[in-house]
Write a protein that holds these residues in place. Structure first.
Motif, mmCIF file in Angstrom:
data_model
loop_
_atom_site.group_PDB
_atom_site.id
_atom_site.type_symbol
_atom_site.label_atom_id
_atom_site.label_comp_id
_atom_site.label_asym_id
_atom_site.label_seq_id
_atom_site.Cartn_x
_atom_site.Cartn_y
_atom_site.Cartn_z
ATOM 1 N N LEU A 14 0.820 -1.207 0.000
ATOM 2 C CA LEU A 14 0.000 0.000 0.000
ATOM 3 C C LEU A 14 0.854 1.256 0.000
ATOM 4 C CD1 LEU A 14 -2.869 -0.983 2.460
ATOM 5 C CD2 LEU A 14 -3.043 -0.635 -0.003
ATOM 6 N N ALA A 15 1.939 1.233 0.766
ATOM 7 C CA ALA A 15 2.834 2.398 0.817
ATOM 8 C C ALA A 15 3.462 2.647 -0.540
ATOM 9 C CB ALA A 15 3.908 2.189 1.878
ATOM 10 N N ILE A 16 3.901 1.582 -1.194
ATOM 11 C CA ILE A 16 4.501 1.733 -2.523
ATOM 12 C C ILE A 16 3.459 2.239 -3.518
ATOM 13 C CG2 ILE A 16 5.464 0.441 -4.468
ATOM 14 C CD1 ILE A 16 6.916 -1.294 -2.335
ATOM 15 N N ALA A 17 2.257 1.706 -3.446
ATOM 16 C CA ALA A 17 1.190 2.152 -4.346
ATOM 17 C C ALA A 17 0.834 3.618 -4.098
ATOM 18 C CB ALA A 17 -0.042 1.272 -4.173
ATOM 19 N N ALA A 18 0.772 4.004 -2.829
ATOM 20 C CA ALA A 18 0.437 5.394 -2.500
ATOM 21 C C ALA A 18 1.505 6.348 -3.006
ATOM 22 C CB ALA A 18 0.258 5.552 -0.995
ATOM 23 N N TRP A 19 2.750 5.915 -2.975
ATOM 24 C CA TRP A 19 3.837 6.756 -3.471
ATOM 25 C C TRP A 19 3.853 6.773 -4.989
ATOM 26 C CZ3 TRP A 19 7.986 5.423 -6.551
ATOM 27 C CH2 TRP A 19 8.915 6.419 -6.746
ATOM 28 N N GLY A 20 3.645 5.633 -5.606
ATOM 29 C CA GLY A 20 3.792 5.517 -7.048
ATOM 30 C C GLY A 20 2.617 6.022 -7.845
ATOM 31 N N LEU A 21 1.412 5.973 -7.291
ATOM 32 C CA LEU A 21 0.224 6.374 -8.031
ATOM 33 C C LEU A 21 0.277 7.824 -8.513
ATOM 34 C CD1 LEU A 21 -2.403 5.276 -9.095
ATOM 35 C CD2 LEU A 21 -3.501 5.988 -6.976
ATOM 36 N N PRO A 22 0.658 8.812 -7.663
ATOM 37 C CA PRO A 22 0.738 10.182 -8.183
ATOM 38 C C PRO A 22 1.772 10.331 -9.289
ATOM 39 C CG PRO A 22 0.726 10.186 -5.790
ATOM 40 C CD PRO A 22 0.859 8.766 -6.233
ATOM 41 N N VAL A 23 2.879 9.606 -9.184
ATOM 42 C CA VAL A 23 3.918 9.685 -10.212
ATOM 43 C C VAL A 23 3.386 9.137 -11.526
ATOM 44 C CG1 VAL A 23 6.203 8.831 -10.872
ATOM 45 C CG2 VAL A 23 5.771 9.540 -8.517
ATOM 46 N N ILE A 24 2.703 7.983 -11.477
ATOM 47 C CA ILE A 24 2.132 7.389 -12.681
ATOM 48 C C ILE A 24 1.040 8.292 -13.251
ATOM 49 C CG2 ILE A 24 0.751 5.444 -13.527
ATOM 50 C CD1 ILE A 24 2.289 3.731 -11.401
ATOM 51 N N ALA A 25 0.212 8.841 -12.389
ATOM 52 C CA ALA A 25 -0.880 9.717 -12.851
ATOM 53 C C ALA A 25 -0.327 10.952 -13.540
ATOM 54 C CB ALA A 25 -1.761 10.120 -11.672
ATOM 55 N N ARG A 26 0.731 11.566 -12.984
ATOM 56 C CA ARG A 26 1.326 12.737 -13.602
ATOM 57 C C ARG A 26 1.941 12.395 -14.942
ATOM 58 N NH1 ARG A 26 4.718 14.497 -9.226
ATOM 59 N NH2 ARG A 26 3.157 13.821 -7.821
ATOM 60 N N ALA A 27 2.554 11.225 -15.044
ATOM 61 C CA ALA A 27 3.160 10.814 -16.308
ATOM 62 C C ALA A 27 2.094 10.630 -17.385
ATOM 63 C CB ALA A 27 3.943 9.523 -16.116
ATOM 64 N N GLN A 28 0.865 10.320 -17.006
ATOM 65 C CA GLN A 28 -0.211 10.133 -17.955
ATOM 66 C C GLN A 28 -0.983 11.425 -18.208
ATOM 67 O OE1 GLN A 28 -2.407 6.981 -16.134
ATOM 68 N NE2 GLN A 28 -1.017 5.407 -16.877
ATOM 69 N N GLY A 29 -0.496 12.552 -17.719
ATOM 70 C CA GLY A 29 -1.129 13.834 -17.991
ATOM 71 C C GLY A 29 -2.131 14.265 -16.948
ATOM 72 N N ALA A 30 -2.252 13.535 -15.849
ATOM 73 C CA ALA A 30 -3.161 13.957 -14.785
ATOM 74 C C ALA A 30 -2.589 15.192 -14.113
ATOM 75 C CB ALA A 30 -3.339 12.835 -13.771
ATOM 76 N N PRO A 31 -3.439 16.067 -13.604
ATOM 77 C CA PRO A 31 -2.935 17.300 -13.005
ATOM 78 C C PRO A 31 -2.113 17.045 -11.741
ATOM 79 C CG PRO A 31 -5.313 17.107 -12.718
ATOM 80 C CD PRO A 31 -4.881 15.976 -13.575
ATOM 81 N N ALA A 32 -1.043 17.803 -11.624
ATOM 82 C CA ALA A 32 -0.203 17.723 -10.427
ATOM 83 C C ALA A 32 -0.913 18.450 -9.289
ATOM 84 C CB ALA A 32 1.143 18.371 -10.697
ATOM 85 N N PRO A 33 -0.782 17.946 -8.071
ATOM 86 C CA PRO A 33 -1.448 18.629 -6.953
ATOM 87 C C PRO A 33 -0.764 19.966 -6.651
ATOM 88 C CG PRO A 33 -0.092 16.815 -6.162
ATOM 89 C CD PRO A 33 -0.054 16.756 -7.656
ATOM 90 N N LEU A 34 -1.552 20.926 -6.222
ATOM 91 C CA LEU A 34 -1.007 22.223 -5.815
ATOM 92 C C LEU A 34 -0.830 22.224 -4.308
ATOM 93 C CD1 LEU A 34 -3.094 24.857 -7.801
ATOM 94 C CD2 LEU A 34 -0.749 24.174 -8.204
ATOM 95 N N ASN A 35 0.206 22.899 -3.839
ATOM 96 C CA ASN A 35 0.391 23.027 -2.386
ATOM 97 C C ASN A 35 -0.017 24.421 -1.918
ATOM 98 O OD1 ASN A 35 2.448 24.492 -3.451
ATOM 99 N ND2 ASN A 35 4.091 23.473 -2.346
#
Length: 189
Positions: A14-35
């Motif tokens: 789960l930890a690996i998935a939680a870390w990797g999912l935003p990276v994969i999503a960004r690579a596919q053109g999903a919007p990056a989160p704003l801080n």
């Protein structure tokens, strides 16, 4: 395999998935989160603004525009002191950058490669020059966006102290310095 080892494996997965999912999503053109929370722009416009600012002043051996907080400053300035027609033109221009990116097959401006971003912004620069040559000149968003980006960057602490050479004026006082040590007199404006 014990039950406890199985739980550890699950949590590790789960930890690996939680870390990797935003990276994969960004690579596919999903919007990056704003801080940060935009005040004058929509979330999509703020994300595009971040990508534009970083394309204009990328991170090198000095901090880039995002690290310097340029997008937040531009959003704040747009909300607080940019006149309404210029603010509307800026927002429409940011939307136009996303539209132009979509004609290139990308989800938005942020999804373009760095080379594609630079090429698109070079086209926008050419559009600005054409708008300036028109009689009467046609207002265009690019000079505003580029000017606000560089102003926000170089007035930030990172831009003023790490990217620009910092000359503390008036500086330390050293009276009676021999001229040969200085070389020639200095003038400042």
């Amino acid at each position: 395999m014990t039950l406890q080892a199985s739980r550890r494996d699950v949590f590790a997965g789960l930890a690996i998935a939680a870390w990797g999912l935003p990276v994969i999503a960004r690579a596919q053109g999903a919007p990056a989160p704003l801080n940060w929370a935009p005040r004058a722009l929509s979330l999509d416009q703020a994300r595009t603004l971040c990508a534009v600012c970083e394309a204009i002043v990328p991170e090198t051996d000095t901090p880039g525009a995002i690290a310097a907080g340029a997008p937040q400053a531009i959003d704040r300035w747009t909300a607080e002191w940019l006149d309404p027609p210029a603010a509307a033109r800026l927002r429409a221009g940011i939307d136009q950058l996303d539209e132009r990116a979509r004609t290139r097959g990308a989800a938005n401006f942020s999804a373009l490669t760095q080379d594609q971003k630079v090429a698109l912004l070079s086209e926008v620069e050419a559009d600005q020059r054409a708008a300036d040559r028109a009689r009467p000149p046609v207002p265009h968003y690019w000079n505003t966006l580029k000017g606000l980006t560089t102003t926000a960057y170089f007035t930030s602490q990172a831009g003023a102290t790490k990217a620009a050479r910092y000359d503390p004026v008036p500086g330390a006082y050293r009276g009676c310095v021999p001229l040969k040590e200085i070389g020639r007199v200095w003038a400042t404006s």
